[in-house]
Design a protein around this motif. Structure first.
Motif, PDB file in Angstrom:
ATOM      1  N   ARG A 170       0.839  -1.193   0.000  1.00 14.39           N
ATOM      2  CA  ARG A 170       0.000   0.000   0.000  1.00 14.39           C
ATOM      3  C   ARG A 170       0.882   1.255   0.000  1.00 14.39           C
ATOM      4  N   ARG A 175      -3.375   1.300  -4.737  1.00 12.45           N
ATOM      5  CA  ARG A 175      -4.647   1.802  -4.207  1.00 12.45           C
ATOM      6  C   ARG A 175      -5.517   2.291  -5.362  1.00 12.45           C
ATOM      7  N   TYR A 207       4.245  -3.940   4.523  1.00 15.66           N
ATOM      8  CA  TYR A 207       3.004  -3.349   5.027  1.00 15.66           C
ATOM      9  C   TYR A 207       3.259  -2.589   6.317  1.00 15.66           C
ATOM     10  N   ASP A 253      -2.116  -1.083   7.869  1.00 10.35           N
ATOM     11  CA  ASP A 253      -2.549  -1.849   6.694  1.00 10.35           C
ATOM     12  C   ASP A 253      -3.298  -3.138   7.012  1.00 10.35           C
ATOM     13  N   LEU A 281      -4.169  -7.575  -2.443  1.00 11.47           N
ATOM     14  CA  LEU A 281      -3.373  -6.688  -3.304  1.00 11.47           C
ATOM     15  C   LEU A 281      -2.954  -7.350  -4.612  1.00 11.47           C
TER      16      LEU A 281
END
Ligand SMILES: Nc1nc2c(ncn2[C@@H]2O[C@H](COP(=O)(O)OP(=O)(O)O)[C@@H](O)[C@H]2O)c(=O)[nH]1
Ligand SMILES: [Mg+2]
Length: 375
Positions: A243, A294, A322, A327, A341
């Motif tokens: 992320r 994202r 992460y 996260d 993801l």
């Protein structure tokens, strides 16, 4: 010096017949440039005579270094250095090989090579020494490839893997497999050709089946070793993904030992993929930092995320970084985040999950959020 006349005489080609039918080849064996020593290598049936003509000496003892002067046709000295003679078949190529070890300057080496050409040698083409070694059964193809790999190795691990192949370790495995397969084939053919003879009814008792399965297992092992060798040779493509703001770029910078990527606390700082090659414990790693994954309306960031996804599919190894404080939710695991993801990853791809920013957690939380049992 034995005789300057010999040095001046260009060998008479009718006297020095080329018994093997192949031209004597020559090439500069060391990198061209400034260096203490530069080596020119000759291989072929006329190499010995050429060394005599070049130096004015009448004889060289195999495997003994002789200090000589190297002469032009008019008797002027080009350089001085050592001559090493390897009498075939006890040489790299299996032919007579001469090594001329002169000084390592570009001009000197080129002059010496030109003189060797004048004496009748041909410029060796790329890989020709190895090809002749292969042709004369001094090397097999795996070993010939290993030479190129050893020379091109970019890490200590890759170099030692290539040198192991060169020593014949890998070739031996391949040859064993080949023998097993030939053996199996003979049995199967015998069973087909003599179906009525009980002694040769090997097919029904399951022995052949199990031997075939064993051979298949060994082939799988060899393939896995080959893949490992390839990774060592070419380096491992490691992609840092996760992320936004998880700390991917910070990790890349730390591994690279320099501020390669921009690090800020603004999510979406890294937009393009960014590559850096590092050597860790003798292993070459091609690290790729990527844009955080994202949903976004930002056009540039979206392109960056597409590039990240391409890099992820091409990676040998995926490092999911992460942020432990953010996260992963209470009830979810990092592996679930990875699935979310990346979707389903191909089995061969190694996933390494990195719990980052653990310094922001209390000891109690650290235990809970950073350690989990993937089973
Ligand atoms: N406390 C703490 N902050 C970190 C750590 N790693 C990265 N950061 C901070 O997290 C923010 C995002 O880092 P960055 O490397 O740009 O994340 P990226 O978006 O995943 O590339 C920056 O402000 C970093 O200084 C860590 O291990 N601990
Ligand atoms: Mg970043």
């Amino acid at each position: 010096m034995d005789s300057l006349e010999t040095a001046l005489a260009v060998p008479n080609s009718s006297e020095k017949s080329n018994t093997s039918g192949l031209a004597t080849i020559a090439a500069i064996a060391t990198p061209l440039g400034r260096g203490g020593v530069g080596v020119i290598r000759l291989s072929g049936s006329r190499a010995y005579d050429m060394a005599c003509a070049l130096t004015g000496k009448s004889a060289f003892t195999p495997r003994m270094a002789s200090f000589c002067r190297f002469y032009q046709a008019d008797g002027t000295v080009i350089d001085e250095g050592l001559v090493l003679f390897f009498k075939g078949p006890y040489s790299f190529t299996g032919e007579d090989v001469i090594e001329l070890q002169g000084h390592g300057g570009v001009i000197l080496q080129n002059q010496l090579l030109a003189r060797v050409f004048e004496l009748g040698a041909k410029q060796a083409s790329a890989g020709e020494f190895s090809y002749r070694a292969f042709d004369n059964d001094k090397l097999d193809l795996v070993q010939a490839e290993a030479i190129a790999d050893a020379i091109d190795a970019t890490s200590a691990a890759a170099a030692s893997s290539a040198i192991r192949s060169l020593s014949g370790e890998f070739s031996q495995k391949i040859n064993q497999l080949l023998e097993q397969l030939i053996h199996l084939r003979l049995h199967v053919e015998a069973a087909i050709d003599f179906p009525d003879e009980e002694d040769v009814d090997f097919l029904s008792d399951g022995v052949i089946q199990s031997k075939l399965e064993q051979t298949q297992d060994k082939i799988q092992q060899v393939l896995a070793t080959a893949k490992q060798g390839q990774l060592l040779r070419d380096g491992i493509h490691v992609v840092l993904a996760g992320r936004p703001n998880a700390g991917k770029s910070s990790l890349l910078n730390r591994l690279a030992g320099q501020e390669r990527a921009i690090v800020t606390d603004v999510a979406g700082t890294t937009r393009d993929t960014l590559q850096e090659t590092v050597v860790l414990n003798g292993l070459t790693l091609h690290l790729t930092d990527t844009a955080g994954l994202r949903e976004t309306e930002d056009t540039v960031e979206r392109i960056g995320i597409e590039r990240a996804r391409t890099a992820i599919t091409q990676a040998d190894m995926l490092l999911m970084v992460y942020d432990v404080t953010r996260d992963v939710e209470e009830e979810s695991t990092p592996l679930q985040l990875a699935e979310q993801l990346f979707g389903e990853l191909p089995e061969a791809k190694r996933l390494l999950i990195i719990a980052n920013k653990s310094d922001l957690l209390s000891d109690n939380d650290k235990e809970k959020k950073c350690c989990y049992d993937p089973s």
